[in-house]
Design an enzyme around this catalytic site. Structure first.
Site, mmCIF file in Angstrom:
data_model
loop_
_atom_site.group_PDB
_atom_site.id
_atom_site.type_symbol
_atom_site.label_atom_id
_atom_site.label_comp_id
_atom_site.label_asym_id
_atom_site.label_seq_id
_atom_site.Cartn_x
_atom_site.Cartn_y
_atom_site.Cartn_z
ATOM 1 N N GLY A 15 -20.496 7.004 5.432
ATOM 2 C CA GLY A 15 -19.814 7.237 4.390
ATOM 3 C C GLY A 15 -20.716 7.194 3.100
ATOM 4 N N GLY A 18 -19.512 7.402 -0.164
ATOM 5 C CA GLY A 18 -18.544 7.811 -1.196
ATOM 6 C C GLY A 18 -19.471 6.702 -2.455
ATOM 7 N N ASN A 19 -17.318 6.517 -3.022
ATOM 8 C CA ASN A 19 -17.480 5.297 -3.739
ATOM 9 C C ASN A 19 -18.310 4.165 -3.585
ATOM 10 O OD1 ASN A 19 -16.483 7.396 -6.291
ATOM 11 N ND2 ASN A 19 -14.780 6.597 -5.425
ATOM 12 N N VAL A 20 -18.180 3.477 -2.579
ATOM 13 C CA VAL A 20 -18.308 2.252 -2.606
ATOM 14 C C VAL A 20 -19.668 2.132 -1.686
ATOM 15 C CG1 VAL A 20 -17.846 0.087 -0.781
ATOM 16 C CG2 VAL A 20 -16.443 1.263 -1.580
ATOM 17 N N LYS A 23 0.720 -1.262 0.080
ATOM 18 C CA LYS A 23 -0.157 0.133 -0.053
ATOM 19 C C LYS A 23 0.916 0.972 -0.036
ATOM 20 C CE LYS A 23 -4.381 1.356 0.652
ATOM 21 N NZ LYS A 23 -6.175 0.166 0.408
HETATM 22 P P1 NAI Z 1 -14.289 7.924 -1.103
HETATM 23 O O1 NAI Z 1 -14.248 8.873 -0.435
HETATM 24 O O2 NAI Z 1 -15.711 7.751 -2.172
HETATM 25 O O3 NAI Z 1 -15.738 8.034 0.379
HETATM 26 C C1 NAI Z 1 -15.342 7.561 1.038
HETATM 27 C C2 NAI Z 1 -16.788 8.724 2.473
HETATM 28 O O4 NAI Z 1 -16.520 8.949 3.765
HETATM 29 C C3 NAI Z 1 -16.738 10.329 1.384
HETATM 30 O O5 NAI Z 1 -17.999 10.258 1.308
HETATM 31 C C4 NAI Z 1 -16.764 11.075 2.803
HETATM 32 O O6 NAI Z 1 -16.840 12.490 3.069
HETATM 33 C C5 NAI Z 1 -16.835 9.956 3.964
HETATM 34 N N1 NAI Z 1 -16.368 10.089 5.324
HETATM 35 C C6 NAI Z 1 -14.582 10.887 5.581
HETATM 36 N N2 NAI Z 1 -15.181 10.425 6.748
HETATM 37 C C7 NAI Z 1 -15.967 10.926 7.783
HETATM 38 C C8 NAI Z 1 -16.629 9.432 8.519
HETATM 39 N N3 NAI Z 1 -16.250 10.168 9.920
HETATM 40 N N4 NAI Z 1 -18.067 9.683 9.088
HETATM 41 C C9 NAI Z 1 -18.421 9.827 7.449
HETATM 42 N N5 NAI Z 1 -18.565 10.149 6.868
HETATM 43 C C10 NAI Z 1 -17.080 10.313 6.310
HETATM 44 O O7 NAI Z 1 -13.504 6.245 -0.046
HETATM 45 P P2 NAI Z 1 -14.667 4.675 -1.220
HETATM 46 O O8 NAI Z 1 -13.757 4.255 -2.337
HETATM 47 O O9 NAI Z 1 -15.952 4.938 -1.471
HETATM 48 O O10 NAI Z 1 -13.822 3.883 0.012
HETATM 49 C C11 NAI Z 1 -14.297 3.678 1.611
HETATM 50 C C12 NAI Z 1 -13.377 3.048 2.436
HETATM 51 O O11 NAI Z 1 -13.859 1.164 1.971
HETATM 52 C C13 NAI Z 1 -12.151 3.266 2.772
HETATM 53 O O12 NAI Z 1 -11.648 3.380 4.039
HETATM 54 C C14 NAI Z 1 -11.608 2.617 1.507
HETATM 55 O O13 NAI Z 1 -10.451 2.300 1.505
HETATM 56 C C15 NAI Z 1 -12.539 1.026 1.681
HETATM 57 N N6 NAI Z 1 -12.007 0.928 1.419
HETATM 58 C C16 NAI Z 1 -12.623 0.957 -0.955
HETATM 59 C C17 NAI Z 1 -11.806 0.753 -2.121
HETATM 60 C C18 NAI Z 1 -12.667 1.345 -3.165
HETATM 61 O O14 NAI Z 1 -12.751 -0.301 -4.314
HETATM 62 N N7 NAI Z 1 -13.111 1.790 -3.436
HETATM 63 C C19 NAI Z 1 -11.814 -1.519 -2.204
HETATM 64 C C20 NAI Z 1 -11.655 -2.094 -0.300
HETATM 65 C C21 NAI Z 1 -11.721 -0.459 0.855
#
Ligand code: NAI
Length: 358
Positions: free
Chosen positions: A180, A182-184, A80
Site C-alpha cells: 500500500g 497511499g498517504n502513509v 470510529k
Molecule cells: P490511503 O487510502 O491513502 O492508502 C491506502 C493504499 O493502499 C492506497 O494506495 C490503495 O490503493 C492501497 N491498497 C488498497 N488495497 C490494497 C491491496 N489489497 N493491496 C495493495 N494495496 C492496496 O490510506 P492511508 O492513509 O495511507 O492509510 C493506510 C493504512 O493505515 C490504513 O489501514 C489506515 O487505516 C491506516 N492508518 C492510517 C493513518 C493515517 O494517518 N493516514 C493513521 C492510522 C492508521
C-alpha cells in the site's frame, strides 16, 4: 442479525446508525469508550459489500482506537465512523454535511478525522456543521494531514523492531516490503529509502507503484505476492485483516510492522505469528503517530517539536511491549491488549469514583 452478541461487540458504549434519505448518507458511528476522554477516531468511507461488513468494521476500528489512544497515553477515548459510499453519483458535500450534523448531535462525545476514503477537504466540509472534527490543514496552528506523523511513528517502530529482533541499529541494506503506497505508505518509503533500506512494493494503483520504482528504486511485485516475499520487514499499509492463518503460514520475514489498522484477522493470529518466530509490532501501538498529532490539535497544543518527540517515543513503547512479551512467553498483541484494557479500566474506575463523590 445479532447486535449485542455480535463477535465484535465488546463493551461498546454506544453505536449510532445514521441515515439521511435526501443525501444518501448511511453511516455508523461507534463509540467504544469515553472513559479517558471524548471518543476520537477517523471516518472511513468505503463501498462495503454488506451492512454487516460495515458494522463489523466500525466496531473493530473503534475498539482499536480505544486501545490506541489509551496506549499512547492520550486524554481521549476511542471511536470510529464508517460511511457506506453510495452507489452511483451523489453530492459528496451534501452527504458530508449531513454526516457532520450527525456528529454534532453527539455533543462532542465523538471527534472525527480523516481515514481511508476521506481527506482534509472532506473534514473542512464536515467542519461547516460541527466543531467536533480535526485534521484541518488550512486552519492556522493546526497540524493538518496526520499521515506523515503516522508514517514517522511506523518508521520509529520499524527501527525498534529491527533493534529487538535483528540486533541492528541501522536499516542500511535491510529489505522492507510495503503493502500500500497511499498517504502513509509513501511517506514511510521515503524515510526507509533515506536510511538505505531496499524496498519491495505493491499497490492496486499502478501509478503509485511506478512512482515508487522511479523515486526509490523499489522492486514492484504483484498484489498477491507481497505477503510472502522474502524480506526483513513486512509493512502492511493498505487495509486490515491481512494477517490470517493462511497468510501467516507463508510469511517470509522476521518482522511485521506497518500502519494498517486491525492487521490481525482474528484474536488467535497474534499467537500464530509468535509461534512462527516472527516479531509483530501491534498495529494500534505502531500507527498512533497520526492520532498523537491530532490530539494536540484537538487540545489546541500543536507544537511540532513536541509532537514529533511524542511520535518518536512509539519506538520505546514498542520495545517495552516486546520485552514484556518475551518475559511472559506471550504474543505482543496479547500484551498490548492487556496494557490498554488496564488503562481504560483504571480510568472507568476513577470516573465512577468521582461521580459517586459528587
Ligand atoms: P490511503 O487510502 O491513502 O492508502 C491506502 C493504499 O493502499 C492506497 O494506495 C490503495 O490503493 C492501497 N491498497 C488498497 N488495497 C490494497 C491491496 N489489497 N493491496 C495493495 N494495496 C492496496 O490510506 P492511508 O492513509 O495511507 O492509510 C493506510 C493504512 O493505515 C490504513 O489501514 C489506515 O487505516 C491506516 N492508518 C492510517 C493513518 C493515517 O494517518 N493516514 C493513521 C492510522 C492508521
Amino acid at each position: 442479525m445479532t447486535v449485542f452478541s455480535a463477535a465484535d461487540f465488546s463493551n461498546h458504549e454506544q453505536v449510532v446508525f445514521v441515515q439521511d434519505a435526501e443525501t444518501g448518507l448511511k453511516a455508523i458511528i461507534a463509540l467504544h469508550s469515553t472513559a479517558l476522554g471524548p471518543a476520537a477516531g477517523g471516518c472511513r468511507m468505503w463501498r462495503y459489500a454488506s451492512d454487516e461488513e460495515a458494522i463489523r468494521d466500525a466496531l473493530r476500528l473503534s475498539k482499536g482506537m480505544s486501545h490506541k489512544n489509551a496506549m499512547a497515553d492520550l486524554p481521549l477515548g476511542g471511536g470510529k465512523s464508517v460511511i457506506i459510499a453510495p452507489e452511483g453519483s451523489y453530492d459528496r458535500q451534501a452527504l458530508l454535511r449531513a454526516f457532520g450534523r450527525a456528529i454534532h448531535s453527539l455533543g462532542g462525545r465523538y471527534i472525527t478525522a480523516e481515514d481511508v476514503g476521506t481527506s482534509v477537504a472532506d473534514m473542512l466540509v464536515i467542519r461547516q456543521e460541527t466543531p467536533h472534527v480535526s485534521g484541518l490543514s488550512t486552519e492556522p496552528g493546526k497540524g493538518g494531514d496526520p499521515s506523515p506523523y503516522t508514517a514517522l511513528g511506523v518508521y520509529s517502530g520499524i527501527k525498534a523492531s529491527v533493534r529487538h529482533k535483528l540486533g541492528k541499529d541501522s536499516l542500511e541494506g535491510l529489505t522492507v516490503a510495503v503493502q500500500g503506497l497511499g498517504n502513509v505508505g509513501r511517506h514511510l518509503c521515503a524515510m526507509l529509502h533515506k536510511d538505505g533500506a531496499k524496498l519491495i512494493v505493491t499497490d492496486i494503483a499502478q501509478d503509485r507503484v511506478q512512482a515508487a520504482v522511479e523515486a526509490w528504486g523499489a522492486k514492484a511485485v504483484g498484489l498477491g505476492e507481497i505477503l510472502s516475499v522474502e524480506a526483513d520487514v513486512l509493512a502492511p499499509c493498505a487495509l486490515g485483516a491481512v494477517l490470517t492463518a493462511e497468510t501467516i503460514a507463508k510469511l517470509n520475514v522476521s518482522i511485521v510492522a506497518g500502519a494498517a489498522n486491525n492487521q490481525l484477522a482474528t484474536a488467535e493470529d497474534g499467537e500464530r505469528i509468535r509461534q512462527r518466530g516472527i516479531l509483530y509490532a501491534p498495529d494500534y501501538v505502531i500507527n498512533a503517530g497520526g492520532i498523537i498529532a491530532v490530539s494536540h490539535e484537538i487540545l489546541n497544543q500543536f507544537e511540532e517539536p513536541v509532537v514529533i518527540a511524542k511520535v518518536e517515543a512509539i519506538g520505546a513503547r514498542l520495545a517495552g511491549i516486546f520485552a514484556q512479551a518475551d518475559k511472559e512467553g506471550l504474543s505482543t498483541a496479547t500484551v498490548a491488549d492487556r496494557l490498554a484494557e488496564e488503562k481504560i479500566a483504571a480510568a472507568r474506575k476513577k470516573n465512577a469514583a468521582t461521580t459517586k463523590a459528587a
